[in-house]
Design an enzyme around this catalytic site. Structure first.
Site, PDB file in Angstrom:
ATOM      1  N   SER A 129      28.430  49.030  37.975  1.00 29.55           N
ATOM      2  CA  SER A 129      26.901  48.708  37.222  1.00 29.55           C
ATOM      3  C   SER A 129      26.424  49.855  36.523  1.00 29.55           C
ATOM      4  O   SER A 129      25.126  50.370  36.517  1.00 29.55           O
ATOM      5  CB  SER A 129      26.170  48.507  38.676  1.00 29.55           C
ATOM      6  OG  SER A 129      26.723  47.529  39.121  1.00 29.55           O
ATOM      7  N   ASN A 185      35.312  47.449  29.798  1.00 28.28           N
ATOM      8  CA  ASN A 185      36.254  46.389  30.220  1.00 28.28           C
ATOM      9  C   ASN A 185      35.806  45.042  30.108  1.00 28.28           C
ATOM     10  O   ASN A 185      34.921  44.533  30.869  1.00 28.28           O
ATOM     11  CB  ASN A 185      36.516  46.714  31.733  1.00 28.28           C
ATOM     12  CG  ASN A 185      37.471  46.013  32.754  1.00 28.28           C
ATOM     13  OD1 ASN A 185      38.286  44.977  31.881  1.00 28.28           O
ATOM     14  ND2 ASN A 185      37.465  46.206  33.932  1.00 28.28           N
ATOM     15  N   GLU A 223      35.474  53.810  41.437  1.00 29.38           N
ATOM     16  CA  GLU A 223      34.648  52.523  41.270  1.00 29.38           C
ATOM     17  C   GLU A 223      34.481  52.175  42.671  1.00 29.38           C
ATOM     18  O   GLU A 223      35.294  51.174  43.180  1.00 29.38           O
ATOM     19  CB  GLU A 223      35.283  51.504  40.321  1.00 29.38           C
ATOM     20  CG  GLU A 223      35.509  51.929  38.993  1.00 29.38           C
ATOM     21  CD  GLU A 223      35.476  50.504  38.005  1.00 29.38           C
ATOM     22  OE1 GLU A 223      35.053  50.607  37.092  1.00 29.38           O
ATOM     23  OE2 GLU A 223      36.265  49.350  38.523  1.00 29.38           O
ATOM     24  N   GLY A 269      29.550  45.085  39.522  1.00 27.19           N
ATOM     25  CA  GLY A 269      29.062  43.735  39.189  1.00 27.19           C
ATOM     26  C   GLY A 269      27.808  43.374  40.078  1.00 27.19           C
ATOM     27  O   GLY A 269      27.466  42.514  40.090  1.00 27.19           O
ATOM     28  N   HIS A 275      42.579  48.297  39.722  1.00 25.26           N
ATOM     29  CA  HIS A 275      41.330  47.720  39.720  1.00 25.26           C
ATOM     30  C   HIS A 275      41.078  46.945  40.979  1.00 25.26           C
ATOM     31  O   HIS A 275      42.081  46.189  41.331  1.00 25.26           O
ATOM     32  CB  HIS A 275      40.934  46.960  38.367  1.00 25.26           C
ATOM     33  CG  HIS A 275      39.638  46.517  38.363  1.00 25.26           C
ATOM     34  ND1 HIS A 275      38.871  45.681  39.234  1.00 25.26           N
ATOM     35  CD2 HIS A 275      38.613  47.088  37.495  1.00 25.26           C
ATOM     36  CE1 HIS A 275      37.684  45.470  38.690  1.00 25.26           C
ATOM     37  NE2 HIS A 275      37.525  46.494  37.741  1.00 25.26           N
ATOM     38  N   LYS A 294      37.187  42.294  31.066  1.00 25.59           N
ATOM     39  CA  LYS A 294      38.084  41.496  32.255  1.00 25.59           C
ATOM     40  C   LYS A 294      38.191  40.042  31.515  1.00 25.59           C
ATOM     41  O   LYS A 294      38.933  40.226  30.315  1.00 25.59           O
ATOM     42  CB  LYS A 294      36.834  41.230  33.134  1.00 25.59           C
ATOM     43  CG  LYS A 294      36.229  42.539  33.605  1.00 25.59           C
ATOM     44  CD  LYS A 294      35.382  42.490  35.140  1.00 25.59           C
ATOM     45  CE  LYS A 294      34.781  43.743  35.410  1.00 25.59           C
ATOM     46  NZ  LYS A 294      34.119  43.824  36.639  1.00 25.59           N
TER      47      LYS A 294
END
Ligand code: PGA
Length: 219
Positions: A182, A9, A146, A152, A97, A11
């Site tokens: 992560s 991803n 997630e 992150g 997300h 982003k």
């Protein structure tokens, strides 16, 4: 899992010239890995055309995902990119997300509309939930779990806990389940060896193509 789904991803990162360098790196990965696993690259709208052309011209075994779609069909919605338009480029789309739920106030109702739009135009939604109790709309087959604390942060969920939750999700429906948060080359295998985890969704670590290659090799 033998065959693993690996989603990068990107982003809101990379210009076309940066993406070019990234893809050149990724192509150094031994071809057998592209056949062994399912590799999906989720990219900003501005890179969909570049990736689609490169994948086609170079016959790469990579699937494309968009990172968002409009909740609306085609019509007078200035600035929106709808599912019919995305389908010209990609086969998958990320929906749900936490960064969109939080920063763009996407409610369950909006997410449901997006899933319906994806289904209407044959885009496969990769539906992301943050808690095992989060609503999963009808029409979803691929779910990514997630937890917010793991995104992150360099602090992933334990693979035991992720496996427990993947099983819990699978008990609710016929889903494939990814873990995200992560994930890196050092920990990917802990997740992919689990019986109920079908793959991983990788953010930060996928921005560096060499790291993403290692993730694929270690998965
Ligand atoms: P991360 O992001 O790998 O940087 O934690 C995952 C995601 O947000 O999809």
């Amino acid at each position: 899992m033998d065959r693993v789904i690996l989603v990068a991803n990107l982003k809101s990162h990379k210009t076309e010239s940066e993406a070019k360098i990234w893809l050149e790196e990724l192509k150094k990965l031994d071809k057998s890995f592209f056949f062994r696993h399912e590799i999906i690259v989720s990219v900003p709208f501005t890179l969909l055309d570049f990736f689609k052309r490169s994948i086609h011209e170079e016959k790469l075994k990579i699937s494309l995902a968009a990172e968002n779609i409009s909740e609306f069909d085609e019509g007078p919605y200035t600035g929106e990119v709808n599912a019919k338009q995305i389908k010209e480029f990609a086969d998958f789309v990320l929906i749900g997300h936490s960064e969109r739920r939080t920063n763009f106030n996407e409610s369950n109702e909006v997410l449901l509309k997006k899933v319906q739009m994806a289904n209407k135009y044959n885009l496969v939604p990769i539906f992301i939930i943050q808690n095992p109790t989060d609503l999963i709309p009808q029409g979803v087959e691929l779910v990514a779990y997630e937890p917010i604390s793991a995104i992150g942060s360099g602090n992933p969920e334990s693979s035991e806990k992720a496996e427990e939750i993947a099983l819990e999700i699978k008990q609710k429906g016929n889903y494939s389940v990814l873990y995200g948060g992560s994930v890196n080359a050092g920990n990917v295998k802990e997740f992919t060896v689990k019986e109920n985890i079908d793959g991983v969704l990788v953010g930060s670590a996928s921005l560096d193509a060499q790291e993403f290659i290692k993730i694929i090799q270690n998965a």
